[in-house]
Design a protein around this motif. Structure first.
Motif, short mmCIF file in Angstrom:
data_model
loop_
_atom_site.label_atom_id
_atom_site.label_comp_id
_atom_site.label_asym_id
_atom_site.label_seq_id
_atom_site.Cartn_x
_atom_site.Cartn_y
_atom_site.Cartn_z
N UNK A 1 0.88 -1.20 -0.06
CA UNK A 1 0.10 0.12 0.08
C UNK A 1 0.97 1.36 -0.04
N UNK A 2 0.47 2.28 -0.45
CA UNK A 2 1.40 3.43 -0.79
C UNK A 2 1.17 4.15 0.44
N UNK A 3 2.37 4.99 0.83
CA UNK A 3 2.40 5.71 2.15
C UNK A 3 1.65 7.14 1.85
N UNK A 4 0.98 7.28 2.71
CA UNK A 4 0.19 8.61 2.89
C UNK A 4 0.84 9.52 3.66
N UNK A 5 0.54 11.07 3.41
CA UNK A 5 0.96 11.92 4.12
C UNK A 5 -0.24 12.01 5.27
N UNK A 6 0.20 12.16 6.41
CA UNK A 6 -1.08 12.41 7.52
C UNK A 6 -1.75 13.72 7.03
N UNK A 7 -2.97 13.52 7.28
CA UNK A 7 -3.79 14.74 7.22
C UNK A 7 -4.18 15.61 8.55
N UNK A 8 -4.08 16.72 8.74
CA UNK A 8 -4.11 17.56 9.81
C UNK A 8 -4.82 18.73 9.46
N UNK A 9 -6.12 19.11 10.18
CA UNK A 9 -6.75 20.35 9.48
C UNK A 9 -7.33 20.96 10.90
N UNK A 10 -7.57 22.24 11.04
CA UNK A 10 -8.33 22.94 12.18
C UNK A 10 -9.76 22.82 12.17
N UNK A 11 -10.38 22.69 13.21
CA UNK A 11 -12.06 22.64 13.06
C UNK A 11 -12.32 23.90 14.17
N UNK A 12 -13.45 24.67 13.58
CA UNK A 12 -13.87 25.73 14.35
C UNK A 12 -14.59 25.01 15.42
N UNK A 13 -14.51 25.58 16.94
CA UNK A 13 -15.29 25.10 17.97
C UNK A 13 -16.93 25.32 17.90
N UNK A 14 -17.50 24.81 17.00
CA UNK A 14 -18.88 25.11 16.79
C UNK A 14 -19.62 23.75 16.42
N UNK A 15 -20.73 23.51 16.67
CA UNK A 15 -21.31 22.16 16.28
C UNK A 15 -21.61 21.96 14.69
N UNK A 16 -21.80 23.09 14.01
CA UNK A 16 -21.91 23.32 12.58
C UNK A 16 -20.55 22.85 12.04
N UNK A 17 -19.68 22.63 12.88
CA UNK A 17 -18.10 22.12 11.97
C UNK A 17 -18.28 20.78 12.07
#
Length: 166
Positions: A1-17
């Protein structure tokens, strides 16, 4: 299997996010071309949503980040927030409208836990990649492990030990 770069992303501190963040995690798994049955993708999406919703509810104002990475024959979803309070399960109340999130995480993830960090905590869930997903892993959904929720990082409380459940 290919090596994948980790995914990291910010999430707003809201229920809709919560919804777009959990969809982004599943879309990334699909983009990585990891062949998983729909029920496993559904479990990843549900667990991711629960971890993010807990962070939104308990972190109040602090930043939240979501991470996804492949770790050998497993996918790991991580949610970091600024709260230092470790998650804990409460007795189930059949009349309660909430409070079942950690039980869902425990039922759906192969392993899960939480660690204190310098800025808060990291809650994580791990899903074994079944044979045929391209990783050579085996489906071990009945071989569950859980980190005790009272444990922290090695710098704060000593070494985290894994305890078998189920």
């Amino acid at each position: 299997m290919a090596v994948h770069h980790p995914l990291v992303f910010p999430v707003p501190c809201t229920e809709s996010a919560v919804r777009p963040a959990r969809h982004r995690v599943v879309a990334t798994v699909r983009a990585w071309d990891i062949r998983l049955p729909e029920d496993v993708l559904d479990a990843i999406e549900l667990v991711t949503g629960e971890l993010i919703a807990n962070a939104v509810q308990h972190a109040a104002l602090g930043p939240i980040s979501v991470g996804l990475r492949q770790d050998g024959d497993a996918l790991v979803v991580e949610v970091e927030d600024a709260a230092k309070t470790m998650p804990r399960t409460n007795p189930l109340d059949p009349d309660a409208e909430s409070g079942r999130g950690l039980q869902l995480v425990s039922a759906l993830a192969d392993r899960h836990g939480a660690d204190l960090t310098e800025t808060g905590k990291r809650c994580w869930a791990q899903f074994r990649l079944p044979a045929g997903a391209g990783s050579g892993g085996e489906d071990q959904r009945n071989n569950r492990w859980e980190r005790p929720v009272c444990a922290g990082t090695s710098s704060a409380f000593g070494t985290v030990r894994l305890a078998r459940t189920g």
